[in-house]
Design an enzyme around this catalytic site. Structure first.
Site, PDB file in Angstrom:
ATOM      1  N   GLY A 158       0.806  -1.331   0.168  1.00 50.34           N
ATOM      2  CA  GLY A 158       0.201   0.144  -0.078  1.00 50.34           C
ATOM      3  C   GLY A 158       0.872   1.241  -0.105  1.00 50.34           C
ATOM      4  N   CYS A 159       0.315   2.398  -0.616  1.00 46.51           N
ATOM      5  CA  CYS A 159       1.059   3.614  -0.859  1.00 46.51           C
ATOM      6  C   CYS A 159       1.358   4.224   0.814  1.00 46.51           C
ATOM      7  CB  CYS A 159       0.065   4.646  -1.410  1.00 46.51           C
ATOM      8  SG  CYS A 159      -1.360   4.789  -0.888  1.00 46.51           S
ATOM      9  N   TYR A 160       0.414   4.350   1.740  1.00 49.13           N
ATOM     10  CA  TYR A 160       1.213   4.812   3.067  1.00 49.13           C
ATOM     11  C   TYR A 160       1.962   3.819   3.502  1.00 49.13           C
ATOM     12  CZ  TYR A 160      -2.989   8.073   3.759  1.00 49.13           C
ATOM     13  OH  TYR A 160      -4.008   9.220   3.570  1.00 49.13           O
ATOM     14  N   ALA A 161       1.577   2.471   3.318  1.00 49.49           N
ATOM     15  CA  ALA A 161       2.503   1.615   4.046  1.00 49.49           C
ATOM     16  C   ALA A 161       3.892   1.622   3.695  1.00 49.49           C
ATOM     17  CB  ALA A 161       2.082  -0.061   3.772  1.00 49.49           C
ATOM     18  N   THR A 162       4.143   1.938   2.258  1.00 49.98           N
ATOM     19  CA  THR A 162       5.425   2.118   1.755  1.00 49.98           C
ATOM     20  C   THR A 162       6.122   3.036   2.324  1.00 49.98           C
ATOM     21  OG1 THR A 162       5.017   1.046  -0.324  1.00 49.98           O
ATOM     22  CG2 THR A 162       6.827   2.891  -0.090  1.00 49.98           C
TER      23      THR A 162
END
Lengths: 347, 347, 347, 347
Positions: A158-162
């Protein structure tokens, strides 16, 4: 010159899907990709085409989804830019048919049932799903670069997770975080992260001149952050906010250290951990990343400020949510899966 | 009908100054205000007039600054929308001349020399400055409503500080904060908070499609937050960010509680503390304030989410930085100083 | 003090409707208005409430629509902030029941069947509709100020139309326009003009960092412009554009004069025509209006530049589409209908 | 593989200059470019470096300007991303030293003294300047593709001019424009077109939520449009507007035809004229270009709507002002000058 890789994208009209199509079209080792609508779109539900910006660049016509089309194209690698429910249903058949898969949804990112619950998957005990969940590799190249090359199924992060994982991983690996005091990630994302579906929240008038927090204590990306960093629920607060910009993520992270440190030591910790990693840039303190710096690139930019007491650390992490946070990272994963240089097609 | 109050604004062309002029022009108990340029502008340095939006609304002509002009106008209350250096030099003479003063700058907000250092004041040992520093009342009506009515000099709070103090005060007063674990305020502000002076940071292209953190561990508003809340430096981290919007502030605050609580208890704590306070709105959890809701109003909006463990609290606080964060609060202070209803001229 | 006017708003949750509610709540001669949902919303289709920004300001609860509710409230004046189809069906009954009506939709603005066609009205031959069409007064106070006071049904003008008509009326009245060469209005509007319904065009990512022209040669507002200015279709080109801002309209108009003129003559023409008109501001050439100047006001701002040849004129006209272009103008019309000062409740 | 071209950029820190640097860094036939500050910056006036987004991409360090540095680099082609005064003073020496030059300023675009007046050049009678003015080729590849390959000095067109000229050229070449009725270009540009210098007009708060017209009847780009299209001053009105977006231009043009035509004929006219031109996209009516479609590309997008009378034509033309309107077009010119494919380094 070896034959170029045969790829296909299901869901090429979404924000991540079309960004991925653009990257694949210009990738030197990839043949013109097969671009497919989602199944639901194929059934006539919606019928958006590729964005007009694709005209004149050799972009192939968008096709309706079918397994036959994938076979006729002799597809080797399948990208799924589909909702997670669709990915859950497509992946077993794709793998059974000998395809390798990079899935951009949250369908296969989570190993622990407690985190998968938020996606509402009812099949975690199904044999296939359980097997595939086990088999899937979390596609964060900077952490899992050894397992991605051999993976049949890569779960693109996920983008946030990255942005969160890459900021915290070096400090946690070094064992210098006082976890008991709690880690906080105050994250802010542009609107493309919320998808292309129009709704009251993504209406221009709702977003412009505004900022809002949402899904506090309940965002889907928390699970993958916790799993990848081996944290407990009580050790992390993650608060996403919706920014009035089309794309880009900035996470501001707050960490207590378990011993007094100097800025140069923190910088060394980051530089050491990301040594040789092509797509992470560590900023020299006190310079901090801004969303603009990584926009339209595959970089994750990291910077920090240390309090005078040497124990309280503020980190700033930026990614373009459609590139390092989605399509760019998918291409980076493809590069690893086929033994190519990590930067191929991403410059 | 009693005679209307005679007011003047020095610095009426800045963002806060012109917003203040607009409010005073429509205030039912205030005579048409005298609008003055700053001294530096009067000396020909710059010569912006009132914004064109003022035309046709009975706005008086902008005058050059002079003490004579203030006397001839029979000014009773003087508003300073000037840089803090200017406020430091103007206030002693204004008070000596019998004027009451509401100063929108940071010149007189801080009692403790350690915090004043960041402003570079070299006169903290000067008798007058020391006396005035002592005498000045921090103009946050919700906290200091008892002292503002009698004040000769009101130091109008900073915009960030307003959003942070109002969010934390009820919890600290209730003694339920675990200060040792540290309080965090991740704050985001629109660009008008940075002032009207054009520079590389306020250029449209630098701000649009961007987000950036700045002055981490070193922002001027930290001092007033610490003083008003009686916190130590080590108990608060305050991180400001520049949002791509013209106005509005959202602060996301992270607090550890020293005992397990229920959401309803937190809400009671806020509602009790702000009972009867006209310009604070407490949101029922889980609804959270957004910048748009308080824009163009004098409200400070407060909301929260409590973790399932009942110990970790996320607060959201929003103000319009030019109203509750500056000009609106100045008018609210004026209302208190003259015994009027707190909402006069602010609806 | 006479009794306050009893008003109601149907469709109070839309952009124009809620702006109107806000104005009525603070209007000194109007009782707290009855705020009603649209019929379709009442039937459960949608259920948005008033925006959170209304909390704490004495805003009444939103009610479901019913004629009974209107009667019990003893409504005298009914505002319709409804789609034009709804206005077509509601107005006959409202008038029959003795209410006066200000309709913010396009339902009753057009006298000529050729222009009404674009709205798809199939009832232009129905006796009632034909009668009401005849009876309705086009509510542009600067042009029809003599007929509005006695009107039972006021058709509040379109936002674009307001900006265009007010820019051209003085020149056409003076007979100095060379109509054969064609008049052009290149108009640009913020997104609230497109309504609150989320769709692909109003998605933040579609609008931000973008500009697009639409409905070229086919916008609904063309009819009312032509009718009010007594122009033929061939004499006007009107091109709307969607701006990446929430509100505000700027129209740039191009006019050929039929004789050589001086700037001072053009300015006189405008100043004479709008002498005594409270809500039009004529800018002294070469200063031009900008959207920001009239935002959050009820002004229509007008300015111009004349070519050196004295024959080619560029006009700039700005309005806030939700105020002078909708809710503000509706209040201005109400003020005229009840014999109050034109600026009551609008400052 | 032939040796790569040796290039240099003076003014690499500006918006156009840094975009150009980015393109040259990735151009397959160009050696790593020499990046130089402007002379004024070299003298210590300002000292901005390359934007942080350049880190990690092999970008060379920015050097102070000197002729020696250019010689040592064995520069063959010099790009000037400098103010026009600087370009006027640098070009004679550069050409005398055997360099070829692409100048992105307005210094050498104009042949006619009447148009040059607006730039305040006082040297149009100087032998060198007059000679160079004569010698310079206006670098619009779609019009002057035959002369650019042999040019020593290419005057890269203005951003607005590119959008306007490419929209009108096919119609004027076909002789179907009724010039007597006047052509209008209502053009709108993002803020990067106004340059990187901070001032009151480019302050975020001045631009956001706003739109403004400026330089009506007096913009510098008018001269080059008139010269390239062989029009008289009285035949064109050009009105620029400042959009609240970082980059992109949309021009809406209004043209009267001298005979009745059909949409398909207009489309043929455009498709014929731009047949084989790599960087112009003609849209099939009624689809119109939007700024987003050409953003971050080197395309000029063209579309149109024809009135039912077949005589009044609305054209829409979009370019990215930093690419097709500046740096991208400079690279396209370089490609022509060295006999490479027009799209090299631009995809």
């Amino acid at each position: 010159m070896p034959a170029k890789l045969k790829t296909a994208v299901i869901g090429a009209t979404g924000y991540s899907g079309s960004e991925l199509a653009r990257l694949l079209l210009h990738h030197p080792r990839v043949d013109t990709p097969l671009l497919l609508r989602r199944q639901s779109e194929t059934n006539g539900e919606k019928s958006a085409g590729m964005p007009p910006s694709f005209a004149g660049n050799g972009c192939p016509t968008l096709q309706p989804f079918s397994w036959t089309a994938l076979q006729q194209h002799e597809t080797e690698l399948l990208f799924l830019a589909t909702p997670h429910e669709a990915s859950r249903s497509l992946v077993p058949e794709a793998l059974a048919g000998g395809l390798r898969v990079i899935d951009l949804s949250g369908a296969w990112r989570l190993k622990q049932a407690q985190h998968r619950a938020i996606y509402g998957f009812r099949d975690e005990d199904a044999v296939t799903a359980a097997e595939l969940t086990e088999k899937a590799v979390y596609g964060l190249p900077e952490l899992n670069g050894d397992r991605i090359p051999h993976a049949a199924l890569v779960a693109n992060p996920g983008c946030y997770a990255t942005s969160v994982i890459l900021a915290l991983a070096p400090l946690l690996a070094a064992g210098i975080v006082d976890r008991k005091k709690g880690i906080i990630s105050d994250s802010k994302s542009g609107v493309s992260g919320a998808g292309k579906e129009p709704n009251a929240r993504t209406h221009f008038v709702s977003v412009a001149d505004n900022l809002s927090a949402y899904s506090v204590f309940g965002h889907r990306h928390v699970g993958e952050i916790l799993e990848q960093l081996d944290l407990n629920t009580s050790e992390l607060i993650f608060t996403p906010h919706l920014l009035p910009i089309p794309r880009g993520i900035l996470s501001t992270l707050y960490v207590h250290l378990n011993r007094e440190m100097k800025p140069v030591e923190i910088e060394s910790c980051f530089r050491g951990f990301y040594s040789g990693k092509r797509w992470v840039r560590v900023f020299a303190t006190p310079q901090l990343p801004e969303i603009q710096f990584s926009l339209h690139t595959n970089y994750c930019d990291l910077g920090f400020c240390l309090a005078e007491d040497g124990r309280r650390l503020v980190l700033v992490s930026c990614v373009d949510n459609l590139l390092k946070g989605a399509a760019g990272q998918a291409v980076q994963n493809m590069n690893l899966m086929y033994g190519w240089k990590e930067e191929e097609g991403l410059q």
